[in-house]
Design a protein around this motif. Structure first.
Motif, PDB file in Angstrom:
ATOM      1  N   TYR A   1       0.968  -1.226   0.102  1.00  0.00           N
ATOM      2  CA  TYR A   1       0.162   0.031  -0.165  1.00  0.00           C
ATOM      3  C   TYR A   1       0.913   1.351   0.077  1.00  0.00           C
ATOM      4  O   TYR A   1       1.793   1.359   0.515  1.00  0.00           O
ATOM      5  CB  TYR A   1      -0.795   0.093   1.205  1.00  0.00           C
ATOM      6  CG  TYR A   1      -2.068  -0.913   1.095  1.00  0.00           C
ATOM      7  CD1 TYR A   1      -3.267  -0.614   0.381  1.00  0.00           C
ATOM      8  CD2 TYR A   1      -2.220  -2.033   1.715  1.00  0.00           C
ATOM      9  CE1 TYR A   1      -4.222  -1.247   0.016  1.00  0.00           C
ATOM     10  CE2 TYR A   1      -3.099  -2.869   1.335  1.00  0.00           C
ATOM     11  CZ  TYR A   1      -4.479  -2.412   0.677  1.00  0.00           C
ATOM     12  OH  TYR A   1      -5.488  -3.116   0.428  1.00  0.00           O
ATOM     13  N   ALA A   2       0.562   2.322  -0.713  1.00  0.00           N
ATOM     14  CA  ALA A   2       1.401   3.420  -0.864  1.00  0.00           C
ATOM     15  C   ALA A   2       0.975   4.075   0.812  1.00  0.00           C
ATOM     16  O   ALA A   2      -0.010   3.994   1.147  1.00  0.00           O
ATOM     17  CB  ALA A   2       0.897   4.467  -1.965  1.00  0.00           C
ATOM     18  N   THR A   3       1.993   4.997   1.002  1.00  0.00           N
ATOM     19  CA  THR A   3       1.814   5.625   2.258  1.00  0.00           C
ATOM     20  C   THR A   3       1.115   6.940   2.236  1.00  0.00           C
ATOM     21  O   THR A   3       0.464   7.391   3.226  1.00  0.00           O
ATOM     22  CB  THR A   3       3.156   5.782   2.952  1.00  0.00           C
ATOM     23  OG1 THR A   3       4.168   6.587   1.930  1.00  0.00           O
ATOM     24  CG2 THR A   3       3.904   4.785   3.514  1.00  0.00           C
ATOM     25  N   ASP A   4       0.712   7.348   0.859  1.00  0.00           N
ATOM     26  CA  ASP A   4      -0.220   8.730   0.890  1.00  0.00           C
ATOM     27  C   ASP A   4      -0.769   8.496  -0.468  1.00  0.00           C
ATOM     28  O   ASP A   4      -0.169   7.765  -1.466  1.00  0.00           O
ATOM     29  CB  ASP A   4       0.404   9.856   1.241  1.00  0.00           C
ATOM     30  CG  ASP A   4       1.901  10.044   0.289  1.00  0.00           C
ATOM     31  OD1 ASP A   4       2.048   9.465  -0.774  1.00  0.00           O
ATOM     32  OD2 ASP A   4       2.596  10.997   0.789  1.00  0.00           O
ATOM     33  N   GLY A   5      -1.699   9.464  -0.784  1.00  0.00           N
ATOM     34  CA  GLY A   5      -2.332   9.708  -2.356  1.00  0.00           C
ATOM     35  C   GLY A   5      -3.116   8.592  -2.359  1.00  0.00           C
ATOM     36  O   GLY A   5      -3.407   7.760  -1.434  1.00  0.00           O
ATOM     37  N   GLY A   6      -3.683   8.477  -3.352  1.00  0.00           N
ATOM     38  CA  GLY A   6      -5.064   7.566  -3.823  1.00  0.00           C
ATOM     39  C   GLY A   6      -6.359   7.974  -3.697  1.00  0.00           C
ATOM     40  O   GLY A   6      -6.589   9.270  -3.313  1.00  0.00           O
TER      41      GLY A   6
END
Ligand code: FES
Ligand SMILES: [Fe+2]
Lengths: 167, 437
Positions: free
Chosen positions: A99-104
Motif C-alpha cells: 500500500y502507498a503511504t499517501d495519495g490515492g
C-alpha cells in the motif's frame, strides 16, 4: 483515504491476486478482458519523465482513457497496420506489492509495486522495468482500476522504440 | 566512399530515382556527417529551454556534441561540449544550471561564454605555450549560432549563409508558431518524447511531406475509431480525438489540394491555408485573447496559415497550427533519434497546449496508433533495401508537373514527390561541394 475505505482495505493477498490477473490479461494479449478491469472513468498513464506531474500539459508515452483503450484494442492486430504484422508475446513479473503511504482515491486505495516485463515483438525480446502505481476501487464486480501509472526506468531515454501493447 | 569523387556521388541520383546507397551505405552516412550535418544550419533547441543565466542544454550537431548555454547578459551561445584540456565532455546531464563549466577530469574551469577561468596548479605550465588567453585553451564556440523567434540553430561552417537566408520562406512557419501566441512568443512545455528509429534519417524527413502514405499506413486507427462509434448507441457523437485521427484518412484528392511547396536548401511545406489541421474546432477564449493582441484582421490572417509539416532540411520539422516540432538526430546509417517537442502559446488558454499534447500523443508517441506504423514502414524500407534485386528508390511521382513560383520556389499537387526530389537536390548540392569540405 477515508476511514471507511481504510476499514475495508483488502488484504495484500487479494490485491496481489488482482494485479496478477491484470498481468495475466496482458500476457495473454487479451485486451478485452484487460479493459474490463478498469472503471468507466479508468485511465492508463505512462509518463515520459520520472517526476511528471501532468498527462495533459506534457507529452506522455501513453495516456489512455476507456475510449482510447477501446480504439486501441480494435486497432490491435489490424492487418492494415504495418506495426501489427507481428506476433506480440508478453511476460510480466510483479513484486514488492504494498500500500502507498499517501495519495490515492478517496473511495479506494493506492497500491505500488515493481514490475519487469519482457515483450517479444518483431522477432526481438525487449526488457522493460519500473514501478506501477494502481489506484483501485471496490465495485459491485469486485476490485477495479481507476488509474494506473507506469513509471519506466528509461522513460526519458533515447533508447525506446515502438511500444505496441500496454505494460 | 570518401574516395568517391563528385561524379560518383552524382551517379547515385537520377532525376526520377535515387540509389539505395543513400540509405544503407555507412560510408555515405559518414560523408553526410561531414558535408551536410557540418554545413547546414542544424536545430539546437529553443531559447526557453535555458531561461536563466547559466542554464544549459546539451545536444548534438550531427556527431558534434554541443552545449546551448544562457549568458549573464541574456545571450544564448552554443559551445562545443569538449574540454580544451584532454577532451572530456563537460556535461553528463543533458540539462541543468551552472555558474560556469568545470571539467570533472582535471578540474579546468570555464566561464559561461567558454573562456578558460582556471586550471589547478597552474605553475606546472610555467615556460610552456600554455596561455589562459589563448583560445586553444578555451571552449570553442560553434562557427555560427543564431536564433529566429526563439528557435536556436547553429552551423559548424563559418561560410554558411546567414540563418534567415538559410531558412528562406520556412521562416514563416516559425513566425506563425510564435504569432499564434497572444503574447507573440512560445515556450517549451515539458521534456521531449524521444523515439529511436531503426532507419536512415532521410526516411523520416522524407516522410513528412509524403502525402501518399497516410490513407494507407494510417488507415487502421481511423477504422478502429469508426468501428467503435458504430457499436455505440445511435446518436453517439464522435469523441474529440476523432478530429485529430480522422483527417489522416483523408482522400488523395484532399492531400492533392493541400499542395506542396518546395523551397531552396531542401526545405518544403505542405498546406498553406488548407491542411489536416484547418478544421479543428475553436478553443474557448483563444480567439478573444488573439483579437485583443492583434486586432481581428491580423488574427484572421495568422490563424488562416495552416501548414501541415514544414521541413527545415535536414534536422527539423514543424507544424505551425499544432505548435509541435520534431527534431531529427542521425546516429548511424540505420539509427535515428526523433525528438518531439511541444510549445505553450504565451497568453493563450491552457486548452491550446492540451490539444497540442493530445495531438502529439495520438500521432507522434512511440506508443501511439500512428507513429509505430510509420516506424515500421521505415524499418521495412531499411530491411527491404538489402535486396539485390533492385538498387533504385523511386521519386518520380509528379515529375515535370511542378510550377516555379518565384525566388527559386516550386509548387505542385500535394501527393507529388516534389519535396522528396527537392531534398535530394539539396543533398546533392551539399554532398558534391568539395570547396568547403
Ligand atoms: S580533460 Fe578536462 S580538465 Fe583534463
Ligand atoms: Fe505517417
Amino acid at each position: 483515504m477515508t476511514a471507511q475505505a481504510q476499514h475495508a482495505a483488502p488484504d495484500l493477498a487479494t490485491i496481489e491476486e488482482f494485479l496478477y490477473r491484470e498481468a495475466d490479461c496482458l500476457d495473454r494479449v487479451d485486451l478485452d478482458a484487460w479493459i474490463q478491469l478498469y472503471t468507466e472513468d479508468g485511465t492508463y498513464w505512462m509518463p515520459v519523465s520520472p517526476d511528471q506531474q501532468s498527462p495533459e500539459t506534457e507529452i506522455s508515452i501513453f495516456y489512455d482513457d476507456r475510449l482510447l483503450m477501446e480504439i486501441r484494442r480494435r486497432n490491435f492486430g489490424d492487418e492494415w497496420a504495418a506495426s501489427m504484422d507481428y506476433d506480440v508475446r508478453c511476460s510480466h513479473l510483479i513484486g514488492n506489492i504494498r500500500y502507498a503511504t499517501d495519495g490515492g482515491p478517496d473511495d479506494g486505495w493506492r497500491v505500488q509495486s515493481n514490475f519487469q516485463a519482457a515483450i517479444y515483438y518483431r522477432g526481438e525480446t525487449t526488457f522493460y522495468a519500473g514501478h506501477y502505481t494502481h489506484d483501485l476501487v471496490n465495485t459491485p464486480d469486485g476490485l477495479r482500476i481507476r488509474h494506473k501509472r507506469v513509471d519506466l526506468l528509461n522513460c526519458d531515454s533515447a533508447e525506446l522504440g515502438s511500444i505496441v501493447i500496454y505494460l | 566512399m570518401t574516395q568517391r569523387n563528385n561524379q560518383q556521388i552524382r551517379d547515385l541520383v537520377r532525376e526520377d530515382r535515387v540509389h539505395r546507397d543513400l540509405y544503407v551505405n555507412p560510408d555515405v552516412f559518414d560523408l553526410e556527417m561531414d558535408r551536410i550535418w557540418s554545413r547546414a544550419w542544424i536545430f539546437v533547441g529553443h531559447d526557453s529551454q535555458v531561461p536563466n543565466a547559466g542554464d544549459f542544454y546539451a545536444t548534438e550537431i550531427g556527431r558534434e556534441p554541443v552545449i546551448m548555454v544562457r549568458q549573464t547578459n541574456g545571450d544564448v551561445r552554443v559551445l562545443h561540449n569538449r574540454c580544451a584540456h584532454k577532451g572530456a565532455k563537460l556535461t553528463g546531464r543533458p540539462q541543468g544550471n551552472c555558474k560556469g563549466f568545470r571539467c570533472p577530469y582535471h578540474g579546468w574551469t570555464y566561464k559561461l561564454d567558454g573562456r578558460l577561468a582556471g586550471v589547478p596548479a597552474r605553475k606546472g605550465y610555467d615556460n610552456t605555450p600554455f596561455d589562459m588567453k589563448d583560445p586553444r585553451f578555451s571552449l570553442a564556440p560553434v562557427a555560427q549560432a543564431d536564433s529566429y523567434r526563439g528557435f536556436v540553430f547553429a552551423t559548424l561552417d563559418p561560410n554558411a549563409p546567414p540563418l534567415p537566408e538559410f531558412l528562406d520562406d520556412a521562416a514563416a512557419t516559425l513566425d506563425n508558431i510564435a504569432d499564434r501566441a497572444p503574447e507573440g512568443e512560445v515556450e517549451v512545455a515539458g521534456p521531449p518524447l524521444r523515439y529511436l528509429h531503426n532507419c536512415n534519417w532521410k526516411m523520416f524527413v522524407e516522410n513528412l511531406n509524403d502525402a501518399m502514405h497516410p490513407m494507407v499506413a494510417h488507415a487502421s486507427v481511423g477504422n478502429a475509431a469508426r468501428r467503435y462509434v458504430a457499436e455505440q448507441p445511435e446518436g453517439t457523437e464522435y469523441p474529440p480525438e476523432a478530429e485529430i485521427i480522422f483527417p489522416f484518412g483523408s482522400s488523395y484528392e484532399f492531400f492533392d489540394k493541400m499542395q506542396v511547396t518546395a523551397l531552396p536548401h531542401g526545405h518544403a511545406y505542405m498546406g498553406g491555408e488548407l491542411s489536416i489541421h484547418s478544421d479543428y474546432s475553436a478553443v474557448p477564449g483563444y480567439w478573444d485573447a488573439m483579437v485583443k493582441s492583434y486586432g481581428e484582421e491580423r488574427t484572421k490572417k495568422i490563424l488562416s496559415q495552416n501548414r501541415h509539416n514544414t521541413i527545415f532540411y535536414p534536422s527539423f520539422t514543424a507544424k505551425d497550427a499544432i505548435q509541435a516540432v520534431r527534431v531529427c538526430r542521425p546516429i548511424a546509417v540505420d539509427k535515428t533519434m526523433i525528438e518531439s517537442w511541444h510549445f505553450r502559446l504565451k497568453g493563450a488558454p491552457e486548452q491550446m497546449l492540451k490539444r497540442t499534447i493530445l495531438y502529439s500523443r495520438l500521432i507522434n508517441s512511440n506508443a501511439s496508433m500512428v507513429g509505430p506504423d510509420d516506424w515500421d514502414c521505415y524499418t521495412r524500407i531499411q530491411e527491404g533495401l538489402v535486396s539485390d534485386a533492385k538498387v533504385w528508390v523511386d521519386t518520380s511521382r509528379g515529375l515535370g508537373r511542378e510550377e516555379a513560383v518565384g525566388d527559386g520556389r516550386r509548387k505542385s499537387f500535394g501527393t507529388s514527390d516534389l519535396s522528396y526530389r527537392n531534398q535530394i537536390q539539396a543533398w546533392l548540392e551539399y554532398m558534391t561541394d568539395e570547396v568547403a569540405a
